[in-house]
Write a protein that holds these residues in place. Sequence first.
Motif, PDB file in Angstrom:
ATOM      1  N   SER A   1       0.820  -1.208   0.000  1.00 20.46           N
ATOM      2  CA  SER A   1       0.000   0.000   0.000  1.00 20.46           C
ATOM      3  C   SER A   1       0.856   1.261   0.000  1.00 20.46           C
ATOM      4  CB  SER A   1      -0.927   0.000   1.224  1.00 20.46           C
ATOM      5  OG  SER A   1      -1.826  -1.085   1.179  1.00 20.46           O
ATOM      6  N   ALA A   2       1.979   1.199   0.722  1.00 22.59           N
ATOM      7  CA  ALA A   2       2.845   2.372   0.830  1.00 22.59           C
ATOM      8  C   ALA A   2       3.682   2.603  -0.422  1.00 22.59           C
ATOM      9  CB  ALA A   2       3.757   2.213   2.048  1.00 22.59           C
ATOM     10  N   TRP A   3       4.190   1.523  -1.021  1.00 23.79           N
ATOM     11  CA  TRP A   3       5.133   1.676  -2.139  1.00 23.79           C
ATOM     12  C   TRP A   3       4.806   0.855  -3.380  1.00 23.79           C
ATOM     13  CZ3 TRP A   3       7.714   0.476   2.792  1.00 23.79           C
ATOM     14  CH2 TRP A   3       8.080   1.638   3.468  1.00 23.79           C
ATOM     15  N   GLY A   4       4.104  -0.235  -3.222  1.00 24.48           N
ATOM     16  CA  GLY A   4       3.818  -1.069  -4.387  1.00 24.48           C
ATOM     17  C   GLY A   4       2.910  -0.410  -5.384  1.00 24.48           C
ATOM     18  N   ARG A   5       1.901   0.286  -4.904  1.00 23.71           N
ATOM     19  CA  ARG A   5       0.950   0.925  -5.804  1.00 23.71           C
ATOM     20  C   ARG A   5       1.597   2.077  -6.562  1.00 23.71           C
ATOM     21  NH1 ARG A   5      -3.268   2.110  -2.255  1.00 23.71           N
ATOM     22  NH2 ARG A   5      -3.938  -0.060  -2.230  1.00 23.71           N
ATOM     23  N   GLN A   6       2.698   2.586  -6.045  1.00 23.23           N
ATOM     24  CA  GLN A   6       3.403   3.673  -6.727  1.00 23.23           C
ATOM     25  C   GLN A   6       4.062   3.207  -8.009  1.00 23.23           C
ATOM     26  OE1 GLN A   6       6.099   5.721  -4.119  1.00 23.23           O
ATOM     27  NE2 GLN A   6       4.563   6.013  -2.532  1.00 23.23           N
TER      28      GLN A   6
ATOM     29  N   SER B   1       4.637   7.285 -11.695  1.00 21.42           N
ATOM     30  CA  SER B   1       4.784   7.496 -10.259  1.00 21.42           C
ATOM     31  C   SER B   1       6.228   7.849  -9.932  1.00 21.42           C
ATOM     32  CB  SER B   1       4.391   6.222  -9.512  1.00 21.42           C
ATOM     33  OG  SER B   1       3.046   5.889  -9.771  1.00 21.42           O
ATOM     34  N   PRO B   2       6.467   8.698  -8.945  1.00 20.06           N
ATOM     35  CA  PRO B   2       7.844   9.076  -8.595  1.00 20.06           C
ATOM     36  C   PRO B   2       8.615   7.891  -8.040  1.00 20.06           C
ATOM     37  CG  PRO B   2       6.289   9.881  -6.945  1.00 20.06           C
ATOM     38  CD  PRO B   2       5.476   9.366  -8.088  1.00 20.06           C
ATOM     39  N   ALA B   3       9.924   7.908  -8.252  1.00 18.72           N
ATOM     40  CA  ALA B   3      10.769   6.818  -7.751  1.00 18.72           C
ATOM     41  C   ALA B   3      10.804   6.867  -6.226  1.00 18.72           C
ATOM     42  CB  ALA B   3      12.176   6.956  -8.312  1.00 18.72           C
ATOM     43  N   PRO B   4      10.714   5.726  -5.576  1.00 16.14           N
ATOM     44  CA  PRO B   4      10.771   5.703  -4.108  1.00 16.14           C
ATOM     45  C   PRO B   4      12.192   5.925  -3.625  1.00 16.14           C
ATOM     46  CG  PRO B   4      10.662   3.478  -4.969  1.00 16.14           C
ATOM     47  CD  PRO B   4      10.509   4.388  -6.150  1.00 16.14           C
ATOM     48  N   PRO B   5      12.403   6.160  -2.328  1.00 14.75           N
ATOM     49  CA  PRO B   5      13.757   6.299  -1.771  1.00 14.75           C
ATOM     50  C   PRO B   5      14.575   5.034  -2.025  1.00 14.75           C
ATOM     51  CG  PRO B   5      12.097   7.006  -0.191  1.00 14.75           C
ATOM     52  CD  PRO B   5      11.359   6.349  -1.312  1.00 14.75           C
ATOM     53  N   PHE B   6      15.903   5.190  -2.046  1.00 12.86           N
ATOM     54  CA  PHE B   6      16.765   4.049  -2.357  1.00 12.86           C
ATOM     55  C   PHE B   6      16.552   2.865  -1.420  1.00 12.86           C
ATOM     56  CE2 PHE B   6      20.783   1.686  -2.217  1.00 12.86           C
ATOM     57  CZ  PHE B   6      20.900   1.349  -3.569  1.00 12.86           C
TER      58      PHE B   6
ATOM     59  N   TRP C   1      24.035  -3.813  -2.210  1.00 14.17           N
ATOM     60  CA  TRP C   1      25.332  -3.829  -2.903  1.00 14.17           C
ATOM     61  C   TRP C   1      25.155  -4.072  -4.391  1.00 14.17           C
ATOM     62  CZ3 TRP C   1      28.025  -7.755  -5.502  1.00 14.17           C
ATOM     63  CH2 TRP C   1      29.356  -7.454  -5.792  1.00 14.17           C
ATOM     64  N   LEU C   2      24.289  -5.002  -4.765  1.00 15.00           N
ATOM     65  CA  LEU C   2      24.089  -5.330  -6.178  1.00 15.00           C
ATOM     66  C   LEU C   2      23.530  -4.144  -6.956  1.00 15.00           C
ATOM     67  CD1 LEU C   2      22.553  -8.920  -5.829  1.00 15.00           C
ATOM     68  CD2 LEU C   2      24.770  -8.360  -6.863  1.00 15.00           C
ATOM     69  N   ILE C   3      22.613  -3.412  -6.351  1.00 12.45           N
ATOM     70  CA  ILE C   3      22.031  -2.261  -7.035  1.00 12.45           C
ATOM     71  C   ILE C   3      23.040  -1.133  -7.130  1.00 12.45           C
ATOM     72  CG2 ILE C   3      20.237  -0.483  -6.890  1.00 12.45           C
ATOM     73  CD1 ILE C   3      18.426  -2.603  -5.593  1.00 12.45           C
ATOM     74  N   ARG C   4      23.796  -0.901  -6.056  1.00  8.04           N
ATOM     75  CA  ARG C   4      24.808   0.152  -6.086  1.00  8.04           C
ATOM     76  C   ARG C   4      25.871  -0.125  -7.149  1.00  8.04           C
ATOM     77  NH1 ARG C   4      23.201   4.878  -4.131  1.00  8.04           N
ATOM     78  NH2 ARG C   4      22.920   4.947  -1.860  1.00  8.04           N
ATOM     79  N   ARG C   5      26.190  -1.401  -7.359  1.00  8.54           N
ATOM     80  CA  ARG C   5      27.188  -1.771  -8.365  1.00  8.54           C
ATOM     81  C   ARG C   5      26.609  -1.823  -9.765  1.00  8.54           C
ATOM     82  NH1 ARG C   5      31.904  -4.307  -6.637  1.00  8.54           N
ATOM     83  NH2 ARG C   5      32.398  -4.228  -8.874  1.00  8.54           N
ATOM     84  N   GLY C   6      25.301  -1.646  -9.909  1.00  7.19           N
ATOM     85  CA  GLY C   6      24.667  -1.685 -11.210  1.00  7.19           C
ATOM     86  C   GLY C   6      24.454  -3.082 -11.761  1.00  7.19           C
ATOM     87  N   ILE C   7      24.637  -4.088 -10.909  1.00  6.20           N
ATOM     88  CA  ILE C   7      24.451  -5.478 -11.342  1.00  6.20           C
ATOM     89  C   ILE C   7      22.963  -5.830 -11.388  1.00  6.20           C
ATOM     90  CG2 ILE C   7      24.955  -7.906 -10.763  1.00  6.20           C
ATOM     91  CD1 ILE C   7      27.499  -6.887  -9.374  1.00  6.20           C
ATOM     92  N   LYS C   8      22.208  -5.227 -10.465  1.00  7.51           N
ATOM     93  CA  LYS C   8      20.777  -5.484 -10.386  1.00  7.51           C
ATOM     94  C   LYS C   8      20.020  -4.185 -10.593  1.00  7.51           C
ATOM     95  CE  LYS C   8      17.581  -8.195  -7.559  1.00  7.51           C
ATOM     96  NZ  LYS C   8      17.481  -9.086  -6.361  1.00  7.51           N
ATOM     97  N   GLU C   9      18.870  -4.264 -11.245  1.00  7.99           N
ATOM     98  CA  GLU C   9      18.078  -3.087 -11.511  1.00  7.99           C
ATOM     99  C   GLU C   9      17.325  -2.627 -10.268  1.00  7.99           C
ATOM    100  OE1 GLU C   9      17.976  -1.278 -14.182  1.00  7.99           O
ATOM    101  OE2 GLU C   9      19.189  -2.575 -15.483  1.00  7.99           O
ATOM    102  N   ALA C  10      17.307  -1.317 -10.069  1.00  8.89           N
ATOM    103  CA  ALA C  10      16.502  -0.756  -8.987  1.00  8.89           C
ATOM    104  C   ALA C  10      15.027  -0.826  -9.384  1.00  8.89           C
ATOM    105  CB  ALA C  10      16.898   0.680  -8.731  1.00  8.89           C
ATOM    106  N   MET C  11      14.146  -0.954  -8.408  1.00 13.48           N
ATOM    107  CA  MET C  11      12.712  -1.085  -8.687  1.00 13.48           C
ATOM    108  C   MET C  11      11.917   0.006  -7.971  1.00 13.48           C
ATOM    109  SD  MET C  11      12.238  -5.194  -8.468  1.00 13.48           S
ATOM    110  CE  MET C  11      13.205  -6.269  -9.529  1.00 13.48           C
TER     111      MET C  11
END
Length: 235
Positions: A57-62, A73-78, A225-235
């Motif tokens: 409810s807080a972030w998924g619907r965004q 929808s705006p990107a959520p905090p990291f 770590w994976l997202i910071r390194r660009g190995i995994k996509e941020a969601m």
Amino acid sequence: MPAWLHTLAILMLMAGALSALYILLDVARHPQRMAVMTLVWPATGLYAGPLGAWAYSAWGRQTAASDGEGMESPAPPFPVMVGKAACHCGAGCTFGDILAEWLAFFVPAVTVWLGYGTLVADRIFAVWILDYALAFLIGIAFQYATIVPMRDLSPGQGIIAAVKADALSLTAWQVGMYGAMAVMQFWVFGTLLGRRLEVDTVEFWAAMQIAMICGFLTSYPVNWWLIRRGIKEAM
């Protein structure tokens, strides 16, 4: 099994089922931008219960396709993006573990093929091998469905990228889950209660809910770590 524990387990499973149902119904009204999240969020509710429903409810619907006016929808905090990536990983583990546990229950020979009685003395370890294998396959499929459209990759490139993005995260999740289940199986139930958790009991699946949350906690820093390194996509 203590009556209070049996009742608590039933309530935990009911809370998970109702949370997953709530998310499913809401997702139908608010389609996700990433189709795979249509499965991820209900799976999160299944083990996290009201906490998972609150997170959705807080972030998924965004992450819905639009806000009704054609705007993304705006990107959520990291930290939230990391949590969503961990839930994405956890969905593959959830579905894989459910399939593996029931497969081993209905086809016990599977555990023998995986070393029960020869390589490992306790059946639970053979089942964990199956858990990991199915969770890995489903997790990679989920990651493939996410990465390929975002990066416009070929099928071969997509598989390689999916393995790189999910293998470490999924392993970290399973380590946390296995650790929690070992504590509950061998110490809480085995030593303190003199019982064994069996797949066809509500206590087993309530314990799995707790173990999945532990998996989220061990997977979270790895996803960061994976997202910071660009190995995994941020969601």
